[in-house]
Design a protein around this motif. Structure first.
Motif, PDB file in Angstrom:
ATOM      1  N   THR A   1       0.851  -1.240  -0.004  1.00 43.61           N
ATOM      2  CA  THR A   1       0.061   0.046  -0.011  1.00 43.61           C
ATOM      3  C   THR A   1       1.055   1.337  -0.171  1.00 43.61           C
ATOM      4  N   ILE A   2       1.913   1.272   0.854  1.00 42.25           N
ATOM      5  CA  ILE A   2       2.970   2.412   0.876  1.00 42.25           C
ATOM      6  C   ILE A   2       3.596   2.764  -0.516  1.00 42.25           C
ATOM      7  N   LEU A   3       3.885   1.513  -1.316  1.00 38.16           N
ATOM      8  CA  LEU A   3       4.495   1.814  -2.606  1.00 38.16           C
ATOM      9  C   LEU A   3       3.459   2.485  -3.556  1.00 38.16           C
ATOM     10  N   GLY A   4       2.305   2.027  -3.411  1.00 48.79           N
ATOM     11  CA  GLY A   4       1.165   2.292  -4.060  1.00 48.79           C
ATOM     12  C   GLY A   4       1.079   2.303  -5.855  1.00 48.79           C
ATOM     13  N   LYS A   5       2.070   1.011  -5.972  1.00 49.49           N
ATOM     14  CA  LYS A   5       2.014   0.856  -7.494  1.00 49.49           C
ATOM     15  C   LYS A   5       2.271  -0.833  -7.734  1.00 49.49           C
ATOM     16  N   TYR A   6       2.272  -1.316  -8.749  1.00 47.57           N
ATOM     17  CA  TYR A   6       2.155  -2.639  -8.888  1.00 47.57           C
ATOM     18  C   TYR A   6       3.868  -3.186  -9.010  1.00 47.57           C
ATOM     19  N   ASP A   7       4.435  -3.993  -7.927  1.00 47.49           N
ATOM     20  CA  ASP A   7       5.543  -4.262  -7.824  1.00 47.49           C
ATOM     21  C   ASP A   7       5.513  -5.703  -7.842  1.00 47.49           C
ATOM     22  N   PRO A   8       5.989  -6.312  -9.100  1.00 46.10           N
ATOM     23  CA  PRO A   8       6.039  -7.982  -9.039  1.00 46.10           C
ATOM     24  C   PRO A   8       6.658  -8.591  -7.886  1.00 46.10           C
ATOM     25  N   VAL A   9       7.692  -8.285  -7.514  1.00 54.29           N
ATOM     26  CA  VAL A   9       8.665  -8.804  -6.230  1.00 54.29           C
ATOM     27  C   VAL A   9       7.743  -8.829  -5.067  1.00 54.29           C
ATOM     28  N   VAL A  10       7.277  -7.466  -4.713  1.00 53.33           N
ATOM     29  CA  VAL A  10       6.475  -7.496  -3.377  1.00 53.33           C
ATOM     30  C   VAL A  10       5.243  -8.275  -3.461  1.00 53.33           C
ATOM     31  N   LEU A  11       4.657  -8.347  -4.676  1.00 47.92           N
ATOM     32  CA  LEU A  11       3.368  -8.885  -4.756  1.00 47.92           C
ATOM     33  C   LEU A  11       3.604 -10.529  -4.739  1.00 47.92           C
ATOM     34  N   ASP A  12       4.450 -10.993  -5.318  1.00 50.15           N
ATOM     35  CA  ASP A  12       5.068 -12.466  -4.923  1.00 50.15           C
ATOM     36  C   ASP A  12       5.424 -12.893  -3.563  1.00 50.15           C
ATOM     37  N   VAL A  13       6.188 -11.994  -3.219  1.00 46.90           N
ATOM     38  CA  VAL A  13       6.334 -12.308  -1.516  1.00 46.90           C
ATOM     39  C   VAL A  13       5.183 -12.439  -0.958  1.00 46.90           C
ATOM     40  N   GLN A  14       4.288 -11.427  -1.117  1.00 46.26           N
ATOM     41  CA  GLN A  14       3.054 -11.184  -0.229  1.00 46.26           C
ATOM     42  C   GLN A  14       2.019 -12.347  -0.441  1.00 46.26           C
ATOM     43  N   ARG A  15       2.276 -12.717  -1.904  1.00 47.03           N
ATOM     44  CA  ARG A  15       1.241 -14.151  -1.970  1.00 47.03           C
ATOM     45  C   ARG A  15       1.751 -15.271  -1.593  1.00 47.03           C
ATOM     46  N   LEU A  16       3.319 -15.277  -1.323  1.00 43.76           N
ATOM     47  CA  LEU A  16       3.788 -16.556  -0.690  1.00 43.76           C
ATOM     48  C   LEU A  16       3.506 -16.794   0.819  1.00 43.76           C
ATOM     49  N   VAL A  17       3.505 -15.327   1.476  1.00 45.53           N
ATOM     50  CA  VAL A  17       3.239 -15.274   2.746  1.00 45.53           C
ATOM     51  C   VAL A  17       1.569 -15.388   3.035  1.00 45.53           C
ATOM     52  N   GLY A  18       0.958 -14.845   2.262  1.00 48.86           N
ATOM     53  CA  GLY A  18      -0.368 -14.760   2.433  1.00 48.86           C
ATOM     54  C   GLY A  18      -1.121 -16.396   2.130  1.00 48.86           C
ATOM     55  N   ASN A  19      -0.385 -17.251   1.475  1.00 45.13           N
ATOM     56  CA  ASN A  19      -1.186 -18.429   1.134  1.00 45.13           C
ATOM     57  C   ASN A  19      -0.272 -19.480   1.957  1.00 45.13           C
ATOM     58  N   VAL A  20       0.728 -19.250   2.841  1.00 46.29           N
ATOM     59  CA  VAL A  20       1.468 -20.329   3.617  1.00 46.29           C
ATOM     60  C   VAL A  20       0.492 -21.179   4.315  1.00 46.29           C
ATOM     61  N   TYR A  21      -0.561 -20.466   4.993  1.00 45.08           N
ATOM     62  CA  TYR A  21      -1.480 -21.117   6.001  1.00 45.08           C
ATOM     63  C   TYR A  21      -2.219 -22.155   5.313  1.00 45.08           C
ATOM     64  N   ALA A  22      -2.638 -21.929   4.228  1.00 35.59           N
ATOM     65  CA  ALA A  22      -3.689 -22.386   3.261  1.00 35.59           C
ATOM     66  C   ALA A  22      -2.968 -23.750   2.734  1.00 35.59           C
ATOM     67  N   THR A  23      -1.701 -23.752   2.604  1.00 29.30           N
ATOM     68  CA  THR A  23      -0.841 -24.808   2.283  1.00 29.30           C
ATOM     69  C   THR A  23      -0.290 -25.629   3.220  1.00 29.30           C
ATOM     70  N   VAL A  24      -0.156 -25.136   4.478  1.00 32.81           N
ATOM     71  CA  VAL A  24       0.450 -25.899   5.669  1.00 32.81           C
ATOM     72  C   VAL A  24      -0.569 -26.463   6.588  1.00 32.81           C
ATOM     73  N   SER A  25      -1.844 -25.650   6.529  1.00 32.02           N
ATOM     74  CA  SER A  25      -2.924 -26.472   7.482  1.00 32.02           C
ATOM     75  C   SER A  25      -3.387 -27.749   7.132  1.00 32.02           C
ATOM     76  N   PRO A  26      -3.635 -28.084   5.769  1.00 30.09           N
ATOM     77  CA  PRO A  26      -3.885 -29.441   5.489  1.00 30.09           C
ATOM     78  C   PRO A  26      -2.783 -30.499   5.836  1.00 30.09           C
ATOM     79  N   LEU A  27      -1.511 -30.071   5.810  1.00 28.73           N
ATOM     80  CA  LEU A  27      -0.430 -31.091   6.125  1.00 28.73           C
ATOM     81  C   LEU A  27      -0.668 -31.310   7.801  1.00 28.73           C
ATOM     82  N   VAL A  28      -0.914 -30.349   8.300  1.00 28.05           N
ATOM     83  CA  VAL A  28      -0.929 -30.629   9.756  1.00 28.05           C
ATOM     84  C   VAL A  28      -2.277 -31.196  10.171  1.00 28.05           C
ATOM     85  N   LEU A  29      -3.291 -31.045   9.363  1.00 23.73           N
ATOM     86  CA  LEU A  29      -4.579 -31.797   9.695  1.00 23.73           C
ATOM     87  C   LEU A  29      -4.402 -33.206   9.317  1.00 23.73           C
TER      88      LEU A  29
END
Length: 304
Positions: free
Chosen positions: A252-280
Motif C-alpha cells: 500500500t505504501i508503494l502504491g504501485k504494482y511491484d511484481p517482487v513485493v506481490l509475489d512475496v506477499q502471496r507466498l506469505v498470504g497462502n502459507v497457511y492454506a498450504t500448511v494447514s492441510p498437512l497439519v490436519l
C-alpha cells in the motif's frame, strides 16, 4: 535458480493437492456417518475454502482466464478479486470456528459453553450461512470499485491485470473499518480460545505428571491431540496473518504494482492454506491409517 513465481506456483500446487485430499476424505466421512462431528464438517469447509483461495491466487490461472474468457476485462477483475477476498475472510472465520468447537469439546460440564456440546452439529449449517453472508456483503465494494488496468493515473494497482479505482475517503474509511473490525473480532476470538486451550493443556500436563509419579503411564488422549493440533493451527495462522498485514502495508505504501513485493506477499498470504492441510492430515489417525495401508499395499505389490 527458481524465481519467486515458480516457488509460488509450486506452493499453491501442493496446497491444492493436499486440501483436495483432505476435502474428499471428509466428504466421504460425512457421507458415511449419519451424525458427523462438527470438526469433520468444519475441516471439510476449511479445505474447500483453501482450494478456491489458492486457485484464484495462481498467476498462471488468472492469466489464462484473462486471455481466454470472452468477458469484459472489468467483469473478470471484479469476479477474481471479489472471490479472492471472500475466500480469505472465510478462512479466518472457519479457523476461528474450529478453535471454538475444540474449546466446547474439551470444556467441563460446568463451563457455560458446554451446553452447546451436543447441539453444535444442529447449528453448524447456520453458522456457515452467517459466515458466507458476512463475507459476501462486507467485500461487496470490490464489485463496484475494481476495474481492469488502464492508462488512468488515479488507480491503485493490485496486479498487472486489475486495479482499485479511487473512492470517497469517507466510504473507504467505512469499508476499512468494517473489514478491520471483522478481522479483529475473529482473530481476537482465536486468541481467547487459544489461551483457554493452553490452560487446559497445562492442567492436563500437571495431572499426567502426577499419574506418572505414581508409576501410571497414561496415553495421550484424543482430546489432547486434537487440542494441540487446533492450537498449532491457530498460532500459525496468527503469525502468518501478522506477516501478511506487514506485506500488505508495504504494498500500500508503494502504491504501485511491484511484481517482487506481490509475489512475496502471496507466498506469505497462502502459507497457511498450504500448511494447514498437512497439519490436519498428519494429526488424524484415520487418514494416517489409510496412508499407511496404501504404503503397505504398494510395498507388497512392488516386492512381487
Amino acid at each position: 535458480m527458481l524465481s519467486l513465481k515458480n516457488v509460488y506456483i509450486f506452493q499453491a500446487s501442493i496446497g491444492i493437492f493436499t486440501n483436495a485430499f483432505l476435502f474428499l476424505f471428509h466428504i466421504f466421512t460425512i457421507h458415511q456417518d449419519h451424525r458427523p462431528k462438527p470438526t469433520d464438517v468444519t475441516t471439510c469447509h476449511l479445505a474447500f475454502v483453501h482450494i478456491v483461495m489458492l486457485l484464484t491466487a495462481l498467476d498462471i490461472l488468472s492469466a489464462d482466464i484473462f486471455k481466454s474468457l470472452n468477458f469484459p476485462n472489468d467483469l473478470k477483475c471484479k469476479a477474481w478479486l471479489y472471490l479472492s477476498r471472500v475466500m480469505r475472510g472465510l478462512s479466518i472465520c472457519t479457523t476461528c470456528l474450529l478453535s471454538v468447537i475444540q474449546v466446547i469439546t474439551i470444556s467441563p460440564s460446568t463451563f457455560f459453553l458446554s451446553r452447546f456440546k451436543h447441539k453444535f452439529t444442529n447449528y453448524i449449517s447456520d453458522t456457515f450461512f452467517c459466515f458466507w453472508s458476512l463475507n459476501l456483503s462486507s467485500n461487496s465494494y470490490m464489485i463496484i470499485y475494481t476495474v481492469a488496468n488502464s492508462n488512468m493515473t488515479n488507480l491503485f494497482n493490485i496486479n498487472k491485470f486489475c486495479s482499485l479505482s479511487s473512492m470517497n475517503p469517507i466510504i473507504m474509511e467505512l469499508f476499512l473499518t468494517v473489514a478491520l473490525s471483522q478481522n479483529v473480532f475473529f482473530v481476537g476470538l482465536m486468541l481467547l480460545s487459544s489461551a483457554y486451550m493452553v490452560i487446559f493443556l497445562s492442567s492436563h500436563q500437571r495431572r499426567s505428571d502426577y499419574l506418572h509419579s505414581r508409576r501410571v503411564f497414561p496415553r495421550t488422549s484424543p482430546a489432547k491431540r486434537a487440542t494441540q493440533t487446533v492450537l498449532l493451527l491457530v498460532s500459525f495462522f496468527v503469525i502468518m496473518y501478522c506477516l501478511d498485514i506487514i506485506m500488505s502495508s508495504v504494498s500500500t505504501i508503494l502504491g504501485k504494482y511491484d511484481p517482487v513485493v506481490l509475489d512475496v506477499q502471496r507466498l506469505v498470504g497462502n502459507v497457511y492454506a498450504t500448511v494447514s492441510p498437512l497439519v490436519l492430515i498428519s494429526s488424524d489417525k484415520r487418514i494416517v491409517g489409510i496412508l499407511q495401508s496404501m504404503l503397505d499395499m504398494a510395498s507388497i505389490l512392488t516386492s512381487r
